[in-house]
Design a protein around this motif. Structure first.
Motif, mmCIF file in Angstrom:
data_model
loop_
_atom_site.group_PDB
_atom_site.id
_atom_site.type_symbol
_atom_site.label_atom_id
_atom_site.label_comp_id
_atom_site.label_asym_id
_atom_site.label_seq_id
_atom_site.Cartn_x
_atom_site.Cartn_y
_atom_site.Cartn_z
ATOM 1 N N ASN A 55 0.830 -1.200 0.000
ATOM 2 C CA ASN A 55 0.000 0.000 0.000
ATOM 3 C C ASN A 55 0.868 1.254 0.000
ATOM 4 O OD1 ASN A 55 -2.755 -1.236 0.385
ATOM 5 N ND2 ASN A 55 -1.710 -2.063 2.188
ATOM 6 N N GLY A 56 1.970 1.203 -0.725
ATOM 7 C CA GLY A 56 2.891 2.331 -0.740
ATOM 8 C C GLY A 56 2.259 3.578 -1.308
ATOM 9 N N LYS A 57 2.532 4.718 -0.690
ATOM 10 C CA LYS A 57 1.905 5.957 -1.140
ATOM 11 C C LYS A 57 2.467 6.433 -2.474
ATOM 12 C CE LYS A 57 4.947 8.758 1.823
ATOM 13 N NZ LYS A 57 4.962 9.720 2.943
ATOM 14 N N TYR A 58 3.612 5.862 -2.920
ATOM 15 C CA TYR A 58 4.179 6.241 -4.213
ATOM 16 C C TYR A 58 4.017 5.141 -5.256
ATOM 17 C CZ TYR A 58 6.448 10.102 -1.730
ATOM 18 O OH TYR A 58 6.699 11.225 -0.993
ATOM 19 N N VAL A 62 7.427 7.212 -10.311
ATOM 20 C CA VAL A 62 8.789 6.906 -10.734
ATOM 21 C C VAL A 62 9.756 7.944 -10.176
ATOM 22 C CG1 VAL A 62 10.331 6.603 -12.705
ATOM 23 C CG2 VAL A 62 7.959 5.825 -12.847
ATOM 24 N N ALA A 63 10.817 7.464 -9.557
ATOM 25 C CA ALA A 63 11.839 8.339 -8.965
ATOM 26 C C ALA A 63 13.169 8.135 -9.669
ATOM 27 C CB ALA A 63 11.988 8.043 -7.478
ATOM 28 N N ARG A 82 10.726 1.549 -0.798
ATOM 29 C CA ARG A 82 9.927 1.131 0.347
ATOM 30 C C ARG A 82 8.524 1.732 0.300
ATOM 31 N NH1 ARG A 82 13.102 2.771 3.866
ATOM 32 N NH2 ARG A 82 12.034 4.635 4.552
ATOM 33 N N GLU A 83 8.403 2.904 -0.328
ATOM 34 C CA GLU A 83 7.099 3.552 -0.445
ATOM 35 C C GLU A 83 6.377 3.175 -1.740
ATOM 36 O OE1 GLU A 83 5.652 5.066 1.923
ATOM 37 O OE2 GLU A 83 7.383 5.031 3.265
ATOM 38 N N GLY A 109 11.067 -4.589 -4.851
ATOM 39 C CA GLY A 109 10.801 -3.374 -5.604
ATOM 40 C C GLY A 109 11.199 -3.504 -7.065
ATOM 41 N N ARG A 110 10.982 -2.447 -7.824
ATOM 42 C CA ARG A 110 11.376 -2.407 -9.230
ATOM 43 C C ARG A 110 12.395 -1.292 -9.416
ATOM 44 N NH1 ARG A 110 6.876 -1.657 -13.420
ATOM 45 N NH2 ARG A 110 8.587 -2.285 -14.804
#
Length: 223
Positions: A55-58, A62-63, A82-83, A109-110
């Motif tokens: 349920n990550g808020k992001y 894409v960062a 993690r987010e 994660g990706r």
């Protein structure tokens, strides 16, 4: 932590969109996310990434993180993952960069790793193009790549060393912002964070090049 924030409103066609841009000294961030090691402890982060990815808020965002091969950059890349964000890790150090991406993937994660010399416009453009090619968008950018200088009196700094410090620490931030902003505008806005330093506020004796560059990182927000 000192933080300097500027909201830039950019007009694009018939729409006005905003990008939040911050410069900050994130040294405490490394300590917060990496425990005792600036390169982060996988064992500590494994449970957190897998848990909050659900349920990550992001999620879906894409960062893009420069200087991601170790230290603050790696800690930030892991924090984004993690987010729930997809992360593009960029650095001149291919081994460390690949390790960061691999750690994110192992933790659920990706991520992709791209080699990028932030002083070269073509490298920056290529890294951002790969970001869009892989994930289709850009939402966040953390322009963190940087180097420090040896304690040296101003008159004794070699010109080549001055150029190296300023090119990486200031020109690199400028080039990243120059090519990130249009991509963020296409998304309707986004966020950019640039790593500055206490040296960007008060200066450091024997660190003229580094101090000048870090002052510039803060000043560039108001251009």
């Amino acid at each position: 932590m000192k933080s300097y924030r500027n909201q830039q409103t950019v007009r694009s066609s018939d729409r006005t969109r905003s990008i939040i841009i911050k410069s900050t000294d994130l040294q405490h961030f490394t300590n917060l996310h990496s425990q005792k090691s600036p390169t982060c402890k996988t064992k500590v982060l494994r449970r957190k990434i897998v848990t909050t990815n659900e349920n990550g808020k992001y999620t879906g965002k894409v960062a893009f993180v420069t200087g991601a091969a170790n230290g603050i950059g790696r800690a930030t890349a892991l924090a984004f993952a993690r987010e729930g964000a997809n992360v593009v890790v960029a650095d001149v150090s291919e081994q460390g960069n690949q390790e960061t991406a691999r750690t994110i993937e192992e933790l659920g994660g990706r991520a992709i790793a791209v080699k990028c010399n932030v002083t070269e416009a073509e490298d920056v453009k290529a890294a951002l193009a790969k970001t869009i090619e892989t994930f289709g968008r850009l939402d966040f950018a953390f322009n963190n790549a940087g180097v420090e200088q040896k304690n040296t009196a101003t008159a004794e700094i070699e010109e080549e060393e001055w150029d190296r410090i300023v090119d990486i620490d200031l020109r690199g931030v400028f080039l990243c912002m120059k090519y990130e902003i249009p991509l963020l505008l296409k998304q309707g806005g986004g966020a950019i964070v640039n790593t500055s330093s206490g040296a960007g506020v008060i200066g450091i004796k024997g660190g003229a090049a580094y101090t000048a560059a870090k002052h510039g990182v803060i000043a560039i927000l108001f251009g």
